[in-house]
Design a protein around this motif. Structure first.
Motif, PDB file in Angstrom:
ATOM      1  N   ILE A  24     -38.822 -81.219 -36.561  1.00 47.82           N
ATOM      2  CA  ILE A  24     -37.821 -82.127 -36.003  1.00 47.82           C
ATOM      3  C   ILE A  24     -36.451 -81.483 -36.174  1.00 47.82           C
ATOM      4  CG2 ILE A  24     -36.664 -84.356 -36.406  1.00 47.82           C
ATOM      5  CD1 ILE A  24     -39.390 -84.949 -35.466  1.00 47.82           C
ATOM      6  N   ILE A  25     -35.624 -81.557 -35.122  1.00 48.50           N
ATOM      7  CA  ILE A  25     -34.218 -81.169 -35.277  1.00 48.50           C
ATOM      8  C   ILE A  25     -33.376 -82.422 -35.059  1.00 48.50           C
ATOM      9  CG2 ILE A  25     -32.310 -79.822 -34.319  1.00 48.50           C
ATOM     10  CD1 ILE A  25     -34.255 -77.622 -33.677  1.00 48.50           C
ATOM     11  N   VAL A  26     -32.495 -82.700 -36.005  1.00 51.55           N
ATOM     12  CA  VAL A  26     -31.598 -83.845 -35.867  1.00 51.55           C
ATOM     13  C   VAL A  26     -30.175 -83.304 -35.748  1.00 51.55           C
ATOM     14  CG1 VAL A  26     -30.821 -86.026 -36.876  1.00 51.55           C
ATOM     15  CG2 VAL A  26     -33.143 -85.209 -37.335  1.00 51.55           C
ATOM     16  N   VAL A  27     -29.482 -83.693 -34.678  1.00 44.94           N
ATOM     17  CA  VAL A  27     -28.076 -83.293 -34.521  1.00 44.94           C
ATOM     18  C   VAL A  27     -27.224 -84.547 -34.722  1.00 44.94           C
ATOM     19  CG1 VAL A  27     -26.350 -82.298 -32.971  1.00 44.94           C
ATOM     20  CG2 VAL A  27     -28.696 -81.445 -32.914  1.00 44.94           C
ATOM     21  N   PHE A  28     -26.400 -84.546 -35.779  1.00 47.77           N
ATOM     22  CA  PHE A  28     -25.561 -85.715 -36.066  1.00 47.77           C
ATOM     23  C   PHE A  28     -24.330 -85.790 -35.155  1.00 47.77           C
ATOM     24  CE2 PHE A  28     -26.980 -85.982 -40.801  1.00 47.77           C
ATOM     25  CZ  PHE A  28     -28.060 -86.773 -40.436  1.00 47.77           C
ATOM     26  N   ASP A  29     -23.950 -84.640 -34.596  1.00 52.19           N
ATOM     27  CA  ASP A  29     -22.704 -84.578 -33.815  1.00 52.19           C
ATOM     28  C   ASP A  29     -22.969 -85.052 -32.382  1.00 52.19           C
ATOM     29  OD1 ASP A  29     -20.332 -83.911 -32.566  1.00 52.19           O
ATOM     30  OD2 ASP A  29     -20.081 -82.043 -33.700  1.00 52.19           O
ATOM     31  N   LYS A  30     -22.508 -86.272 -32.058  1.00 51.69           N
ATOM     32  CA  LYS A  30     -22.827 -86.877 -30.759  1.00 51.69           C
ATOM     33  C   LYS A  30     -22.162 -86.165 -29.585  1.00 51.69           C
ATOM     34  CE  LYS A  30     -21.678 -91.191 -31.576  1.00 51.69           C
ATOM     35  NZ  LYS A  30     -21.618 -92.663 -31.691  1.00 51.69           N
ATOM     36  N   CYS A  72     -37.961 -80.111 -41.083  1.00 53.11           N
ATOM     37  CA  CYS A  72     -36.847 -80.804 -40.463  1.00 53.11           C
ATOM     38  C   CYS A  72     -35.557 -80.013 -40.636  1.00 53.11           C
ATOM     39  CB  CYS A  72     -36.697 -82.189 -41.094  1.00 53.11           C
ATOM     40  SG  CYS A  72     -35.337 -83.107 -40.404  1.00 53.11           S
ATOM     41  N   LEU A  73     -34.845 -79.837 -39.530  1.00 54.83           N
ATOM     42  CA  LEU A  73     -33.560 -79.137 -39.556  1.00 54.83           C
ATOM     43  C   LEU A  73     -32.490 -80.145 -39.133  1.00 54.83           C
ATOM     44  CD1 LEU A  73     -31.928 -76.374 -39.503  1.00 54.83           C
ATOM     45  CD2 LEU A  73     -32.415 -76.354 -37.059  1.00 54.83           C
ATOM     46  N   VAL A  74     -31.454 -80.274 -39.938  1.00 51.48           N
ATOM     47  CA  VAL A  74     -30.358 -81.178 -39.592  1.00 51.48           C
ATOM     48  C   VAL A  74     -29.102 -80.352 -39.326  1.00 51.48           C
ATOM     49  CG1 VAL A  74     -28.844 -83.033 -40.410  1.00 51.48           C
ATOM     50  CG2 VAL A  74     -31.295 -83.102 -40.927  1.00 51.48           C
ATOM     51  N   ILE A  75     -28.531 -80.511 -38.136  1.00 54.86           N
ATOM     52  CA  ILE A  75     -27.256 -79.852 -37.816  1.00 54.86           C
ATOM     53  C   ILE A  75     -26.182 -80.936 -37.926  1.00 54.86           C
ATOM     54  CG2 ILE A  75     -25.933 -78.757 -35.960  1.00 54.86           C
ATOM     55  CD1 ILE A  75     -28.521 -77.271 -35.206  1.00 54.86           C
ATOM     56  N   VAL A  76     -25.335 -80.780 -38.945  1.00 59.28           N
ATOM     57  CA  VAL A  76     -24.407 -81.850 -39.306  1.00 59.28           C
ATOM     58  C   VAL A  76     -23.265 -81.964 -38.299  1.00 59.28           C
ATOM     59  CG1 VAL A  76     -22.764 -82.582 -41.078  1.00 59.28           C
ATOM     60  CG2 VAL A  76     -25.018 -81.764 -41.740  1.00 59.28           C
ATOM     61  N   GLY A 128     -38.835 -84.692 -47.707  1.00 56.73           N
ATOM     62  CA  GLY A 128     -38.037 -83.491 -48.026  1.00 56.73           C
ATOM     63  C   GLY A 128     -38.296 -82.409 -46.997  1.00 56.73           C
ATOM     64  N   ARG A 129     -38.474 -81.165 -47.458  1.00 53.96           N
ATOM     65  CA  ARG A 129     -38.720 -80.014 -46.567  1.00 53.96           C
ATOM     66  C   ARG A 129     -37.654 -79.926 -45.472  1.00 53.96           C
ATOM     67  NH1 ARG A 129     -43.937 -82.294 -46.438  1.00 53.96           N
ATOM     68  NH2 ARG A 129     -43.990 -82.323 -44.176  1.00 53.96           N
ATOM     69  N   MET A 130     -36.391 -80.197 -45.881  1.00 54.82           N
ATOM     70  CA  MET A 130     -35.283 -80.285 -44.935  1.00 54.82           C
ATOM     71  C   MET A 130     -34.250 -79.202 -45.190  1.00 54.82           C
ATOM     72  SD  MET A 130     -34.224 -84.262 -44.935  1.00 54.82           S
ATOM     73  CE  MET A 130     -32.676 -84.179 -44.074  1.00 54.82           C
ATOM     74  N   LEU A 131     -33.771 -78.581 -44.111  1.00 53.39           N
ATOM     75  CA  LEU A 131     -32.631 -77.663 -44.198  1.00 53.39           C
ATOM     76  C   LEU A 131     -31.463 -78.340 -43.488  1.00 53.39           C
ATOM     77  CD1 LEU A 131     -31.220 -74.892 -44.635  1.00 53.39           C
ATOM     78  CD2 LEU A 131     -32.292 -74.115 -42.521  1.00 53.39           C
ATOM     79  N   LEU A 132     -30.337 -78.504 -44.206  1.00 52.18           N
ATOM     80  CA  LEU A 132     -29.154 -79.132 -43.613  1.00 52.18           C
ATOM     81  C   LEU A 132     -28.071 -78.082 -43.435  1.00 52.18           C
ATOM     82  CD1 LEU A 132     -30.187 -81.387 -46.121  1.00 52.18           C
ATOM     83  CD2 LEU A 132     -28.956 -82.738 -44.455  1.00 52.18           C
ATOM     84  N   LEU A 133     -27.604 -77.920 -42.203  1.00 51.03           N
ATOM     85  CA  LEU A 133     -26.592 -76.897 -41.919  1.00 51.03           C
ATOM     86  C   LEU A 133     -25.228 -77.538 -41.728  1.00 51.03           C
ATOM     87  CD1 LEU A 133     -28.567 -74.580 -39.447  1.00 51.03           C
ATOM     88  CD2 LEU A 133     -28.161 -74.233 -41.889  1.00 51.03           C
ATOM     89  N   PHE A 134     -24.282 -77.121 -42.569  1.00 50.52           N
ATOM     90  CA  PHE A 134     -22.900 -77.610 -42.500  1.00 50.52           C
ATOM     91  C   PHE A 134     -22.012 -76.505 -41.950  1.00 50.52           C
ATOM     92  CE2 PHE A 134     -24.993 -80.222 -45.575  1.00 50.52           C
ATOM     93  CZ  PHE A 134     -24.350 -81.458 -45.555  1.00 50.52           C
TER      94      PHE A 134
END
Length: 933
Positions: free
Chosen positions: A891-897, A832-836, A758-764
């Motif tokens: 960690i930063i995860v960017v889903f947008d290729k 963890c930060l996820v940029i959708v 967990g401990r994740m922020l997801l930005l839409f």
């Protein structure tokens, strides 16, 4: 006087005793003479199975209660405990109704004594608390609440809280207690009985009021702090020019305070900017300490020149942080005394005179009565009279509209003006060195509508990346269905006993010398016509919007552009309705005004309560004028503004807003703001795109030649604190449907959440995608032991959602627009930060479309000049959420290729600090996450 209180808490199989829900745990804590004298708790066999969600909430399961007694076996003990006592609980009606049912079923006669509710008491006695859940209040009072949702733990904490509340209630001034007693007849609990007993005891003793409280015209208020003129004995204080001087200045005040060289550079640049009277842009990365970076030099500059300096922020949070953290820090460093004041718009302040008049009204509903009680307690604590301090219900906010500070016809009582919070804030501002305010108020003197700010020539604009957006809203107009209906409903029909009724009663009370020109029947008819036309008008707005959305299936929330050039029949019908609406508003206003003028002419004297009513009606008329001007500006006048409708197709009656804004504010800001000020410093962590300030300067109308530009990188070691991951097994966002994209990212989100615990922020970037992702994660059942907190789905403000997220060990926080900035979650709470998707504004979004059209008209490239830089700045804001201190890792995860597959993707990567980037399949990336965290 009853001196025994029994604090009760229950755990149950559900909320409805009438539908067969049963108690599974009972706990009572007995308080006598201010001390806990007995505790009793027992598990209860409900003779039915415990639902799974109750088991998850309470930790109690069927096995634990199977050998427990039935409720009937402890019923007599419960009655003995309650004998001769107040029944106390947190949300008392719930516990009482449940217990009553079980007691009567067990053959007991039930409890019919007095009750007290700790939720109600806390709302009155803690009017500024963030929340009134038991866990919120326990945290506020540092009470140890180790097992929430277990009756024995909850009852113990409620009892400890209740003792604190009793203490607080007892210490209130007698005058306040009497007013609270008068208002508490309509409460859910028997607080009135308790206060009256308390008063009997108190009135026998001589009251010693605290030195900080005074009784002013029958209301207990906090005594204003003495305004001492700051004398610094004529000394010349020189700004410390070298790093050595600055360091010794700070070390003199603090042991081991960490000053950073970037902060020194910022101090010098701000000071030089003011000295040489030049506008300046400073991008200061996270961790530079920019607040102190500008506060120290402006404090010296203000002292040397004897000038006010204005500091403007976008958010209330930053204002509070500056006041609570930075200003006290500054006070310890400076060798002289500094005067600082926070200023807000006039309506933020209470009018004590109006409030005191409402205390004699009798027909309060529950919310109004409770709000008055909250305000009476708040007035003993508040130094500012600012409504942002209060935690009001929605009914309480309606009441606030009656007591807010505004320009008045009759409220000219000099004595009240001495204690008026708004006038006091203005007076303080006149002698303040630093005035803290917000962007809207900073711009208010542009319109020349009489601003609260004193004259100033030097300003700091913090959160400067928001300045253009606020200016667009400021120069624009908004028309909203709910607000319009709410405004018109304040007048009401005659029978509702609202302003209409008050107005006619006023007229009836005056001996007539001349007749009223317009009969009441005409006013009544106008009122009915106006209500009909309001609904008609907004229905036509919705109809126009829907006609433009016919080919967009499955979209609920939409923005639709509106133009007076549009030839559609729906537009013509809408404009005709707007014209009728504006005419009706004018006639309505004229007839009411005629009545007010008649009352003024015919009456020799008005009572205080009549003046109060006149004041309310005049205020209503001012708002009608504003509404009519907005309708004319938006639908009848030809302007160059961008106009659009925001609508939710599912409930247009609740969500229909019409907005008009200029596509560009650069010229207005240049001519009406920057050219009139000697030096303005704009600062933020995100002002540059690809290391250049060109975009922001164009947007706000600054001249690149004469503007100082400075970038101060963050002192953090991003290359050692962050890993940026880009999964390659996700489809390109523009090549698949929304549904398919959501399915593929949901799979990855579950995988990442399990790896990061967990401990994740997801930005839409859009609510529709957020909602679909949230639902799919929930449906999958994979993360059932994680707290899922989602903007627009979980209720609460951004601050509250963020706080709840920090409370849970394993949690996901899903946010859209407002979560891309201003969210501060330091340490391990966020790993963890996820940029959708990359935060491009949709090309058909009205303001974006209009800005792009303007650029193309003059031969520019809309994508590279507007769409890309705007997205890059938002991306930088989002990126900045992860690392808040030098010890954070994440960690930063960017889903947008597109960030790696397109040429423009480089602009995003070049605009953030240098970090290691890894691409690959999700399974491989998970191993990196595991080893990194």
């Amino acid at each position: 006087m009853i001196n025994k209180f029994v604090v009760i808490d229950l755990e149950t199989t559900g909320n409805l005793p009438k539908k067969g829900d049963k108690i599974i745990q009972f706990a009572a804590v007995v308080i006598e003479d201010g001390k806990i004298t007995e505790k009793f708790s027992s598990l209860i066999n409900p003779n039915k199975s415990i639902p799974i969600f109750i088991e998850e909430l309470t930790g109690l399961n069927d096995d634990m209660v199977k050998d427990a007694p039935l409720f009937s076996e402890i019923a007599e003990k419960v009655m003995t405990l309650l004998d001769g006592a107040y029944f106390v609980a947190h949300n008392v009606l719930f516990d009482l109704s449940f217990l009553q049912d079980e007691l009567i079923q067990s053959g007991q006669e039930g409890f019919f004594g007095p009750v007290l509710d700790t939720v109600e008491m806390a709302r009155i006695l803690y009017p500024t608390a963030d929340g009134y859940k038991l866990s919120d209040l326990a945290e506020k009072e540092n009470l140890n609440h180790d097992r929430p949702h277990q009756a024995d733990s909850d009852a113990q904490v409620t009892a400890e809280l209740f003792l604190i509340l009793l203490d607080r209630l007892t210490s209130l001034p007698i005058v306040t207690l009497k007013q609270l007693s008068h208002l508490s007849g309509g409460l859910k609990s028997d607080l009135q009985q308790f206060i009256d007993d308390l008063l009997v005891n108190k009135e026998d003793t001589l009251e010693q009021l605290s030195e900080s409280i005074e009784i002013f015209k029958g209301i207990a208020i906090k005594r204003p702090a003495e305004q001492t003129a700051t004398t610094n004995s004529g000394k010349e204080y020189q700004f410390p020019a070298s790093e050595v001087e600055k360091t010794s200045l700070v070390n003199h005040a603090f042991e081991a305070f960490e000053m950073r060289s970037g902060q020194f550079t910022m101090m010098d640049t701000v000071y030089q900017s003011f000295q040489t009277e030049k506008h300046t842009l400073i991008e200061a990365g996270t961790g530079v300490g920019k607040s102190l970076g500008y506060l120290l030099p402006i404090a010296y500059f203000s002292r040397q020149k004897g000038l006010h300096i204005v500091v403007s922020t976008h958010t209330i949070q930053l204002q509070e942080q500056i006041l609570k953290n930075e200003i006290p820090l500054l006070a310890k460093i400076l060798p002289f005394k500094l005067n600082t004041v926070l200023l807000k718009g006039r309506n933020h302040y209470i009018s004590l005179e109006k409030f005191s008049r409402t205390l004699s009204d009798d027909n309060d509903n529950y919310d109004t009565g409770l709000t008055k009680m909250q305000i009476l307690v708040w007035l003993i604590e508040t130094e500012t009279g600012d409504r942002d301090e209060l935690n009001l219900s929605s009914g309480g906010q309606l009441f606030w509209n009656k007591i807010k500070n505004e320009a008045a016809l009759f409220l000219q009582n000099q004595a009240w003006q001495e204690r008026d919070f708004y006038l006091n804030a203005k007076r303080k501002a006149q002698s303040a060195d630093i005035i803290i305010t917000n962007h809207s108020l900073l711009l208010s003197d542009i319109k020349g509508e009489g601003t609260i700010l004193p004259d100033y020539s030097f300003a700091i604009i913090d959160e400067g990346h928001q300045f253009e957006k606020v200016a667009s809203q400021f120069f624009g107009h908004t028309l909203d269905y709910l607000a319009t209906r709410l405004l018109l409903s304040q007048f009401g029909v005659y029978e509702q006993k609202l302003l209409f009724h008050d107005l006619e009663r006023l007229i009836a009370s005056i001996p007539k010398k001349t007749e009223m020109v317009t009969p009441v029947t005409k006013l009544n008819q106008l009122n009915v016509d106006l209500a009909f036309e309001t609904d008609e008008f907004f229905q036509l707005i919705a109809l126009f919007a829907k006609s433009k959305l016919t080919n967009k299936k499955g979209i609920n929330r939409a923005k639709v552009r509106f133009s007076l050039q549009d030839e559609a029949k729906e537009k013509k019908a809408l404009v005709h309705s707007a014209e009728r609406f504006a005419f009706l508003l004018k006639d309505f206003h004229s007839v009411i005004l005629e009545r007010l003028e008649w009352i003024n002419r015919e009456s020799d004297t008005l009572t205080r309560s009549q003046e109060n009513k006149m004041e309310e009606i005049q205020s209503f008329l001012n708002e009608l004028t504003e509404l009519r001007n907005t309708v004319i500006y938006s639908f009848i006048k030809h302007t160059s503004d961008v106009k659009w409708i925001e609508i939710d197709i599912r409930s247009p009656q609740n969500v229909t807003t019409f907005i008009a804004q200029p596509a560009s504010v650069a010229d207005q800001l240049r001519e009406q703001f920057f050219q009139l000020k000697k030096a303005v410093v704009l600062t933020s962590a995100t002002l540059t795109v690809n290391k250049s300030f060109d975009y922001i300067m164009k947007e706000i109308g600054l001249d690149p030649v004469s503007t100082i530009q400075l970038t101060i990188p963050s002192p953090f070691q991003y290359n050692q604190q962050v890993q940026l991951l880009i999964p390659e097994d996700i489809p390109e966002i523009n090549t698949v449907s929304l549904e398919d994209y959501v399915i593929s990212i949901t799979e990855h989100i579950i995988t990442i959440a399990e790896a990061t615990k967990g401990r994740m922020l997801l930005l839409f970037t859009a609510y529709d995608m957020l909602k679909k992702t949230y639902e799919l994660i929930k449906e999958s059942g994979f993360l059932h032991d994680y707290a899922m907190i989602a903007q627009g789905i979980t209720s609460g403000s951004r601050t509250r959602l963020t706080r709840n997220f920090q409370r849970y060990e394993k949690a996901l926080l899903l946010g859209t627009s407002s979560f891309w900035e201003g969210v501060d979650i330091p340490g391990e709470d966020l790993s963890c930060l996820v940029i959708v998707r990359l935060p491009f504004s949709p090309p058909d979004e009205p303001l974006t479309e209009a800005k792009c059209q303007l650029i193309e008209k003059r031969g520019g490239n809309a994508f590279s000049e507007y769409s890309l830089p705007e997205a890059v700045l938002r991306f930088k804001q989002g990126f900045g959420r992860l690392i808040r201190t030098e010890n954070d890792r994440g960690i930063i995860v960017v889903f947008d290729k597109r960030i790696v597959t397109t040429k423009y993707g480089k602009a995003f990567l070049k605009s953030i600090p240098n970090v290691p980037i890894k691409k690959g399949r999700m399974d491989d990336l998970v191993e990196i996450i595991d080893s990194w965290l």
